[in-house]
Design a protein around this motif. Sequence first.
Motif, PDB file in Angstrom:
ATOM      1  N   ASP A  62      29.756 -24.949  72.797  1.00  0.00           N
ATOM      2  CA  ASP A  62      28.676 -25.920  72.979  1.00  0.00           C
ATOM      3  C   ASP A  62      29.247 -27.317  73.225  1.00  0.00           C
ATOM      4  OD1 ASP A  62      26.432 -27.871  71.610  1.00  0.00           O
ATOM      5  OD2 ASP A  62      25.564 -26.105  72.576  1.00  0.00           O
ATOM      6  N   GLU A  63      28.445 -28.158  73.879  1.00  0.00           N
ATOM      7  CA  GLU A  63      28.898 -29.515  74.166  1.00  0.00           C
ATOM      8  C   GLU A  63      29.115 -30.325  72.894  1.00  0.00           C
ATOM      9  OE1 GLU A  63      26.263 -31.395  76.836  1.00  0.00           O
ATOM     10  OE2 GLU A  63      26.801 -30.141  78.567  1.00  0.00           O
ATOM     11  N   GLU A  64      28.350 -30.018  71.841  1.00  0.00           N
ATOM     12  CA  GLU A  64      28.458 -30.754  70.579  1.00  0.00           C
ATOM     13  C   GLU A  64      29.331 -30.022  69.569  1.00  0.00           C
ATOM     14  OE1 GLU A  64      24.491 -31.364  69.289  1.00  0.00           O
ATOM     15  OE2 GLU A  64      24.013 -32.820  70.869  1.00  0.00           O
ATOM     16  N   ALA A  65      30.173 -29.117  70.045  1.00  0.00           N
ATOM     17  CA  ALA A  65      31.008 -28.338  69.124  1.00  0.00           C
ATOM     18  C   ALA A  65      31.982 -29.231  68.362  1.00  0.00           C
ATOM     19  CB  ALA A  65      31.779 -27.273  69.909  1.00  0.00           C
ATOM     20  N   GLU A  66      32.341 -30.379  68.926  1.00  0.00           N
ATOM     21  CA  GLU A  66      33.255 -31.287  68.239  1.00  0.00           C
ATOM     22  C   GLU A  66      32.696 -31.699  66.880  1.00  0.00           C
ATOM     23  OE1 GLU A  66      35.317 -35.685  68.954  1.00  0.00           O
ATOM     24  OE2 GLU A  66      33.596 -35.029  70.139  1.00  0.00           O
ATOM     25  N   GLN A  67      31.390 -32.034  66.823  1.00  0.00           N
ATOM     26  CA  GLN A  67      30.771 -32.427  65.551  1.00  0.00           C
ATOM     27  C   GLN A  67      30.824 -31.286  64.542  1.00  0.00           C
ATOM     28  OE1 GLN A  67      26.812 -33.865  66.273  1.00  0.00           O
ATOM     29  NE2 GLN A  67      27.437 -35.118  68.021  1.00  0.00           N
ATOM     30  N   LEU A  68      30.624 -30.057  65.020  1.00  0.00           N
ATOM     31  CA  LEU A  68      30.635 -28.902  64.127  1.00  0.00           C
ATOM     32  C   LEU A  68      32.026 -28.710  63.506  1.00  0.00           C
ATOM     33  CD1 LEU A  68      29.186 -26.414  62.977  1.00  0.00           C
ATOM     34  CD2 LEU A  68      29.845 -25.178  65.053  1.00  0.00           C
ATOM     35  N   PHE A  69      33.069 -28.801  64.335  1.00  0.00           N
ATOM     36  CA  PHE A  69      34.422 -28.622  63.812  1.00  0.00           C
ATOM     37  C   PHE A  69      34.789 -29.742  62.840  1.00  0.00           C
ATOM     38  CE2 PHE A  69      34.972 -25.948  67.674  1.00  0.00           C
ATOM     39  CZ  PHE A  69      35.474 -24.815  67.046  1.00  0.00           C
ATOM     40  N   VAL A  70      34.413 -30.964  63.162  1.00  0.00           N
ATOM     41  CA  VAL A  70      34.704 -32.089  62.268  1.00  0.00           C
ATOM     42  C   VAL A  70      34.008 -31.897  60.928  1.00  0.00           C
ATOM     43  CG1 VAL A  70      34.376 -34.558  61.931  1.00  0.00           C
ATOM     44  CG2 VAL A  70      35.190 -33.724  64.130  1.00  0.00           C
ATOM     45  N   ALA A  71      32.724 -31.496  60.965  1.00  0.00           N
ATOM     46  CA  ALA A  71      31.983 -31.280  59.721  1.00  0.00           C
ATOM     47  C   ALA A  71      32.598 -30.139  58.907  1.00  0.00           C
ATOM     48  CB  ALA A  71      30.524 -30.979  60.048  1.00  0.00           C
ATOM     49  N   PHE A  72      33.016 -29.064  59.591  1.00  0.00           N
ATOM     50  CA  PHE A  72      33.627 -27.924  58.892  1.00  0.00           C
ATOM     51  C   PHE A  72      34.940 -28.364  58.226  1.00  0.00           C
ATOM     52  CE2 PHE A  72      34.874 -23.145  59.473  1.00  0.00           C
ATOM     53  CZ  PHE A  72      34.816 -22.995  58.102  1.00  0.00           C
ATOM     54  N   ALA A  73      35.765 -29.117  58.973  1.00  0.00           N
ATOM     55  CA  ALA A  73      37.039 -29.562  58.407  1.00  0.00           C
ATOM     56  C   ALA A  73      36.822 -30.504  57.225  1.00  0.00           C
ATOM     57  CB  ALA A  73      37.866 -30.260  59.495  1.00  0.00           C
ATOM     58  N   GLU A  74      35.849 -31.402  57.338  1.00  0.00           N
ATOM     59  CA  GLU A  74      35.561 -32.311  56.217  1.00  0.00           C
ATOM     60  C   GLU A  74      35.034 -31.537  55.010  1.00  0.00           C
ATOM     61  OE1 GLU A  74      32.918 -35.131  57.909  1.00  0.00           O
ATOM     62  OE2 GLU A  74      34.521 -36.372  58.773  1.00  0.00           O
ATOM     63  N   PHE A  75      34.272 -30.471  55.269  1.00  0.00           N
ATOM     64  CA  PHE A  75      33.795 -29.617  54.172  1.00  0.00           C
ATOM     65  C   PHE A  75      34.979 -28.986  53.437  1.00  0.00           C
ATOM     66  CE2 PHE A  75      33.151 -25.050  53.300  1.00  0.00           C
ATOM     67  CZ  PHE A  75      32.315 -25.129  52.200  1.00  0.00           C
ATOM     68  N   GLU A  76      35.966 -28.483  54.195  1.00  0.00           N
ATOM     69  CA  GLU A  76      37.127 -27.878  53.561  1.00  0.00           C
ATOM     70  C   GLU A  76      37.948 -28.930  52.804  1.00  0.00           C
ATOM     71  OE1 GLU A  76      37.550 -24.873  53.193  1.00  0.00           O
ATOM     72  OE2 GLU A  76      36.484 -23.840  54.800  1.00  0.00           O
ATOM     73  N   GLU A  77      37.983 -30.160  53.336  1.00  0.00           N
ATOM     74  CA  GLU A  77      38.665 -31.228  52.599  1.00  0.00           C
ATOM     75  C   GLU A  77      37.988 -31.478  51.250  1.00  0.00           C
ATOM     76  OE1 GLU A  77      39.724 -34.883  54.677  1.00  0.00           O
ATOM     77  OE2 GLU A  77      39.381 -33.848  56.579  1.00  0.00           O
ATOM     78  N   ARG A  78      36.670 -31.526  51.247  1.00  0.00           N
ATOM     79  CA  ARG A  78      35.946 -31.752  49.990  1.00  0.00           C
ATOM     80  C   ARG A  78      36.144 -30.595  49.013  1.00  0.00           C
ATOM     81  NH1 ARG A  78      32.109 -33.881  53.597  1.00  0.00           N
ATOM     82  NH2 ARG A  78      30.971 -31.897  53.672  1.00  0.00           N
ATOM     83  N   CYS A  79      36.390 -29.393  49.561  1.00  0.00           N
ATOM     84  CA  CYS A  79      36.643 -28.227  48.711  1.00  0.00           C
ATOM     85  C   CYS A  79      38.114 -28.112  48.307  1.00  0.00           C
ATOM     86  CB  CYS A  79      36.199 -26.957  49.439  1.00  0.00           C
ATOM     87  SG  CYS A  79      34.427 -26.869  49.725  1.00  0.00           S
ATOM     88  N   LYS A  80      38.912 -29.153  48.609  1.00  0.00           N
ATOM     89  CA  LYS A  80      40.333 -29.164  48.261  1.00  0.00           C
ATOM     90  C   LYS A  80      41.096 -28.033  48.956  1.00  0.00           C
ATOM     91  CE  LYS A  80      39.294 -32.424  45.350  1.00  0.00           C
ATOM     92  NZ  LYS A  80      39.546 -33.840  45.707  1.00  0.00           N
ATOM     93  N   GLU A  81      40.767 -27.813  50.235  1.00  0.00           N
ATOM     94  CA  GLU A  81      41.445 -26.776  51.018  1.00  0.00           C
ATOM     95  C   GLU A  81      42.056 -27.434  52.264  1.00  0.00           C
ATOM     96  OE1 GLU A  81      41.979 -23.693  50.379  1.00  0.00           O
ATOM     97  OE2 GLU A  81      40.618 -23.216  48.741  1.00  0.00           O
ATOM     98  N   PRO A  82      43.138 -28.221  52.110  1.00  0.00           N
ATOM     99  CA  PRO A  82      43.697 -28.928  53.278  1.00  0.00           C
ATOM    100  C   PRO A  82      44.285 -27.996  54.333  1.00  0.00           C
ATOM    101  CG  PRO A  82      45.108 -29.203  51.347  1.00  0.00           C
ATOM    102  CD  PRO A  82      43.861 -28.546  50.870  1.00  0.00           C
ATOM    103  N   GLU A  83      44.838 -26.847  53.910  1.00  0.00           N
ATOM    104  CA  GLU A  83      45.398 -25.916  54.892  1.00  0.00           C
ATOM    105  C   GLU A  83      44.306 -25.336  55.775  1.00  0.00           C
ATOM    106  OE1 GLU A  83      48.464 -25.376  55.698  1.00  0.00           O
ATOM    107  OE2 GLU A  83      49.064 -26.880  54.228  1.00  0.00           O
ATOM    108  N   ARG A  84      43.175 -24.987  55.146  1.00  0.00           N
ATOM    109  CA  ARG A  84      42.045 -24.494  55.947  1.00  0.00           C
ATOM    110  C   ARG A  84      41.583 -25.581  56.930  1.00  0.00           C
ATOM    111  NH1 ARG A  84      38.594 -20.295  54.564  1.00  0.00           N
ATOM    112  NH2 ARG A  84      39.259 -18.976  52.846  1.00  0.00           N
ATOM    113  N   ALA A  85      41.494 -26.807  56.428  1.00  0.00           N
ATOM    114  CA  ALA A  85      41.051 -27.904  57.301  1.00  0.00           C
ATOM    115  C   ALA A  85      42.022 -28.100  58.461  1.00  0.00           C
ATOM    116  CB  ALA A  85      40.939 -29.193  56.482  1.00  0.00           C
ATOM    117  N   ARG A  86      43.331 -28.018  58.189  1.00  0.00           N
ATOM    118  CA  ARG A  86      44.327 -28.177  59.257  1.00  0.00           C
ATOM    119  C   ARG A  86      44.182 -27.078  60.306  1.00  0.00           C
ATOM    120  NH1 ARG A  86      48.296 -28.777  56.235  1.00  0.00           N
ATOM    121  NH2 ARG A  86      48.567 -31.037  56.396  1.00  0.00           N
ATOM    122  N   CYS A  87      43.972 -25.859  59.857  1.00  0.00           N
ATOM    123  CA  CYS A  87      43.779 -24.749  60.807  1.00  0.00           C
ATOM    124  C   CYS A  87      42.538 -24.971  61.660  1.00  0.00           C
ATOM    125  CB  CYS A  87      43.659 -23.431  60.038  1.00  0.00           C
ATOM    126  SG  CYS A  87      45.188 -22.915  59.243  1.00  0.00           S
TER     127      CYS A  87
END
Length: 726
Positions: A257-282
């Motif tokens: 999708d054209e707005e997929a960038e927002q989705l990936f950013v939100a997912f990575a920030e969610f993993e950061e809040r869950c203390k999962e930096p490796e997941r966020a990096r992936c």
Amino acid sequence: MAAKDSDPSLGFLTKKETEVKLPRPTRVKNKTPAPIQITAEQILREARERQEAEIRPPKQKITDSTELADYRLRKRKEFEDLIRRVRWNVSVWIKYAQWEESQKDFNRARSVWERALEVDYRNHTLWLKYAEVEMKNKFINHARNVWDRAVTLLPRVDQLWYKYIHMEEMLGNVAGARQIFERWMTWMPDQQGWNSYIKFEMRYNELERARGIFERFVQCHPKVGAWIRYAKFEMKNGEVSRARNCYERAIEKLADDEEAEQLFVAFAEFEERCKEPERARCIYKFALDHIPKGRAEDLYRKYVAFEKQYGDKEGIEDAIVGKRRFQYEEEVRKNPLNYDSWFDYIRLEENTGNKARTREVYERAIANVPPAEEKRYWQRYIYLWINYALYEELEAEDIERTRDVYRAHMKIEDKSFNCSKFFSMIKDQRECLKLIPHEKFSFAKIWLMAAQFEIRQLNLKGARLILGNAIGKAPKDKIFKKYIEIELQLGNIDRCRKLYEKYLEWSPENCYAWSKYAELEKSLSETERARAIFELAIAQPALDMPELLWKAYIDFEISEGEFERTRELYERLLDRTKHLKVWISYAKFEASAMVEDDTDSDLPEDDVQEAIQEKKKQCIQHARRVFEKAINYFRTSAPELKEERTMLLEEWLNMESSSGKLGDVSLVQSKLPKKLKKRRQIVTEDGLVGQEEYMDYMFPEESQTTNLKILQAAYRWKKQKTSDDE
């Protein structure tokens, strides 16, 4: 009458018509302040005091039912007349209905509202006012009836649904409000409608119902914003696994999708809040690999910030390099023929040290062949090949691949090169130098670099083969010079001679080649060969710099001590040109020609000195003859070259003064001119512009002629005067 007043001297115009009419003098206003000053506030106050009172109808007091009935009848008649005139004016209907409401006649008011809806039922303002009247007077069932009819007829007007649901919720009828929401959701409203339904359920702690509504919501509106809101809802309620599941399902459906960038950013920030930096990096890396570079600016910025917070030094550098890589990708995508961007991109990849990626960028860059067969378009492009070859040789240390790059470049200069077959062609190592350079142009630099590469690999035969092909297919000065230099360093004189012969066959007007060839023979003590080469050179019909060639020939004869040959050369040169520098050089040669001659060592010292003085005197005499010959030429054949003649005399004077006792300055001083300042007009295309000063020279013979002319003019004047007296 007009004919009488007309004056022939004025072109038969009257004096009145030829009068010059002057403009009327302007009247100067008196700008002194008035004796009585007044303010703006005072003006407004006086205007308000003088304003007439507004005419208002008198207040009517109704005392009995008869007067009330008359008033109501009169008022209704006014409204009905107004409605007949402007039936489509909604405000008239609203005023009429509100007046009936103020009279507490609700049946008549409802009648007016119904009549208005018959006129324009699509006007949702009527429905809103109608329902508000019913609610204000606590006619709940009537209000429900109005709202139900309104949302049935106008289901796309969200305000009607909101008002209807709000009324039911205020009455505490939660089930009824939920039922209305369900009716509304069947019409698939926008996201705000779904969010209102979810908030409604959350107000009553119905999490499962809200979750079910979210599921229907993302099915109805499969957009990035809806999925992110769903995941945040689950995260807010402490359901981390459900929230992660939401993001994963969203990526499966909306990765392109054209707005997929927002989705990936939100997912990575969610993993950061869950203390999962490796997941966020992936997640960040997966997103950077799948999202087009033009839509990933925010993603790169977030990734760099993430690496600065959680990553090590290498991770931070990778993030920064990735951001710069994104910028270069965007530039080369917009203009693939912008070679400066390719150079910057390649330099970035070389600094990272990833050979595979660097080669990939090089191959992408060199695949963008200039579209036009003009050298100016290829001058930047060719350095891609040069840098590629140097990278393979110096950084990657892959000799065979370096050789393939040089071969591939030479192949690309072939007119029959097919760009689509480039990558298969670059792997072909057997088509060594079976090349045809471009018909219109070639580049000497790449041939020389290929030959020097082979020399560094101790492959002298291969280097000679490359340079030989270059001379045969794309001869250039640089190639000849470098090839001769290589052979000279190796001591192959015969090869150097053959190369000079080829060089001069290709460019017989090249004075540099003739001079260097003769210099080579001179260094080998082959005087006759060198002299023969010089003779051949000056016999050429066209030369690019003949003055350098003649100077080299003369210097050669002087160095050999052949003064008679040198004089002959000067005479031959003067037959071709009478330039000032030739005369001066000839004279200086004569002044010093006999100084270096050996004297008889058996003679006494005094005799030796006398012999030297005698020879110096002869040299000066020869030089004087040359100067006199030159002066005579400039006086008779080129009298307009006064400045050159003056310079020649100054050189002669310097020679006489520097010769000491042997010199005679008086010989030259009598010939020196006088300097005169004169003016001349400057003429351009527009005509005379002005005058300028310049220096002129008057020589002695010219001054005598001038004095003679003055005497002749005086004699004529005297003769004319005596004849007039007689």
